[in-house]
Design an enzyme around this catalytic site. Structure first.
Site, PDB file in Angstrom:
ATOM      1  N   GLU A 242       4.907 -18.152 -20.227  1.00  0.00           N
ATOM      2  CA  GLU A 242       4.869 -16.694 -20.369  1.00  0.00           C
ATOM      3  C   GLU A 242       4.265 -16.051 -19.129  1.00  0.00           C
ATOM      4  O   GLU A 242       4.775 -15.037 -18.621  1.00  0.00           O
ATOM      5  CB  GLU A 242       4.058 -16.301 -21.598  1.00  0.00           C
ATOM      6  CG  GLU A 242       3.932 -14.789 -21.772  1.00  0.00           C
ATOM      7  CD  GLU A 242       3.091 -14.412 -22.970  1.00  0.00           C
ATOM      8  OE1 GLU A 242       3.645 -14.428 -24.087  1.00  0.00           O
ATOM      9  OE2 GLU A 242       1.902 -14.097 -22.789  1.00  0.00           O
ATOM     10  N   GLN A 279      -2.829   4.811  10.754  1.00  0.00           N
ATOM     11  CA  GLN A 279      -3.274   3.454  10.476  1.00  0.00           C
ATOM     12  C   GLN A 279      -3.683   3.263   9.017  1.00  0.00           C
ATOM     13  O   GLN A 279      -3.454   2.195   8.434  1.00  0.00           O
ATOM     14  CB  GLN A 279      -4.432   3.075  11.399  1.00  0.00           C
ATOM     15  CG  GLN A 279      -4.773   1.588  11.357  1.00  0.00           C
ATOM     16  CD  GLN A 279      -5.766   1.200  12.425  1.00  0.00           C
ATOM     17  OE1 GLN A 279      -6.562   2.012  12.880  1.00  0.00           O
ATOM     18  NE2 GLN A 279      -5.729  -0.061  12.827  1.00  0.00           N
TER      19      GLN A 279
END
Length: 379
Positions: A242, A279
């Site tokens: 799962e 940035q």
């Protein structure tokens, strides 16, 4: 790094023809919070529900890594996160334990229905009082001749309102501890089984969730999956897969989100330049890339170890922790990169963020994963 062969690539690429239809109206569907049967019909057409199951049951007979690779493609191509979650839940909850532990007659009767999607699977583990502590399970199963009689209730049953087949874990030996739990396969019309209405939730809204109630529910002993008292062995097998199934889908979703953010950062102009030239924005996107690749590596490397029969207790927990947190962090970063647009429902990013929160809770909360890793270190 895994090199995928032409057949594996073709299998994954074959999903792309359904991507637009599966993603259609995903924002509106989330707002309505309803399961779309027309999309489930499309899922059935893809064949994805038969991936890990044998050809004798009309499955595609694919190994674990190939199954994950295709499921990653589903996450990348389908924007309906709830639908994706319902797919992996049906695969893991009923199909996986049936193939490994089911009696031949059970496999022959029910696995073709899981493979085709005619039947939807769910598993009922969690109880309101126990939460993550499955050993506190109060639902009991009492032997009565060639039947067991089940009493109790389960909550947080993903796929519950739509499931045809439910794997129920109940205590068959009151004093048996971890050895006192048994897995039972129940059909929806089993007398004594009732399913509550859908529970409203924060995310994954197109994957319905409910309680189930067991009031003198009579289940044939032939419907025991695994051995009586061996339910936690079944559950352990299920939970490993799962986690790998559902979180590799999340990796695919993160890959799609990363591409969206890169494109937006290149084309969104602020103060005379693309925002990606800043940035701070570029660094967020780089972090998204690093998190994605780290999560993918842990998931696939752990799958390789599992296939080899190695102990993956720590690996599964680390993969789950890394991927769920990466998905949550990248979802938040995407909202911030898109700014005001990211906060608007129509872009689908705030929905992705809400969906990602669930990953830190289901399949064992992240706090539980820390405990498991600590135990492997002798702590």
């Amino acid at each position: 790094m895994i090199e995928w062969n032409d057949d594996q690539v073709a299998l994954r690429d074959g999903l792309s023809r359904w991507n637009d239809a599966l993603s259609s109206g995903h924002v509106e569907g989330d707002a309505a919070g309803t399961f779309h049967w027309d999309k489930w019909k499309l899922i059935r057409e893809t064949g994805i529900l038969g991936l890990p199951f044998g050809a004798r049951w009309d499955g595609l007979d694919q190994d674990l890594l190939t199954t994950m690779y295709v499921l990653e493609g589903l996450g990348e191509g389908c924007r309906d996160g709830g639908l994706n979650f319902s797919v992996t839940t049906s695969l893991a909850s009923v199909g996986v334990p049936l193939q490994k532990f089911g009696r031949p007659e059970l496999r022959d009767r029910f696995l073709p229905r899981i493979c085709s999607g005619e039947s939807i699977g769910a598993h009922a583990i969690t109880e309101a009082d126990g939460g993550s502590d499955a050993l506190k399970m109060r639902t009991r199963a009492e032997r009565d001749g060639d039947h067991f009689v089940l009493h109790g209730a389960k909550t947080f049953v993903s796929n519950g309102p739509i499931a045809d087949l439910i794997m129920v874990y109940a205590r068959s030996h009151p004093e048996g501890g971890a050895l006192g739990v048994t897995a039972f396969l129940l059909e929806r019309d089993t007398p004594g089984l009732s399913v509550g209405g859908p529970i409203h939730k924060m995310g994954l809204r197109t994957s319905p969730l409910s309680e189930i109630f067991l009031d003198g529910c009579r289940v044939p002993a032939a419907n025991v999956v695994g051995r009586v008292g061996g339910g936690f062995l079944v559950l352990d097998h299920v939970m490993k897969r799962e986690i790998l199934f559902s979180f590799i889908v999340n990796a695919g979703e993160m890959a799609h989100r990363l591409r969206r953010c890169v494109e937006y950062a290149r084309t969104r102009i602020q103060f005379g330049k693309p925002i990606g030239a800043n940035q701070q924005i570029a660094n967020k996107i780089v972090d998204m890339k690093i998190r994605l690749e780290t999560a993918r590596k842990w998931l696939y490397d752990t799958a390789v170890e599992l296939e080899r029969g190695q102990d993956v207790t720590a690996g599964i927990a680390i993969a789950k922790l890394l991927t769920s947190q990466a998905n949550l962090d990248s979802g938040l970063d995407a909202v911030q990169i898109f700014g005001g647009n990211g906060y608007m429902a129509e872009y689908g990013l705030e929905k992705d963020l809400r969906n990602a929160v669930a990953g830190t809770i289901y399949s064992g909360t992240n706090e539980i994963q820390y405990n498991r890793i600590a135990s492997t270190l002798g702590l």
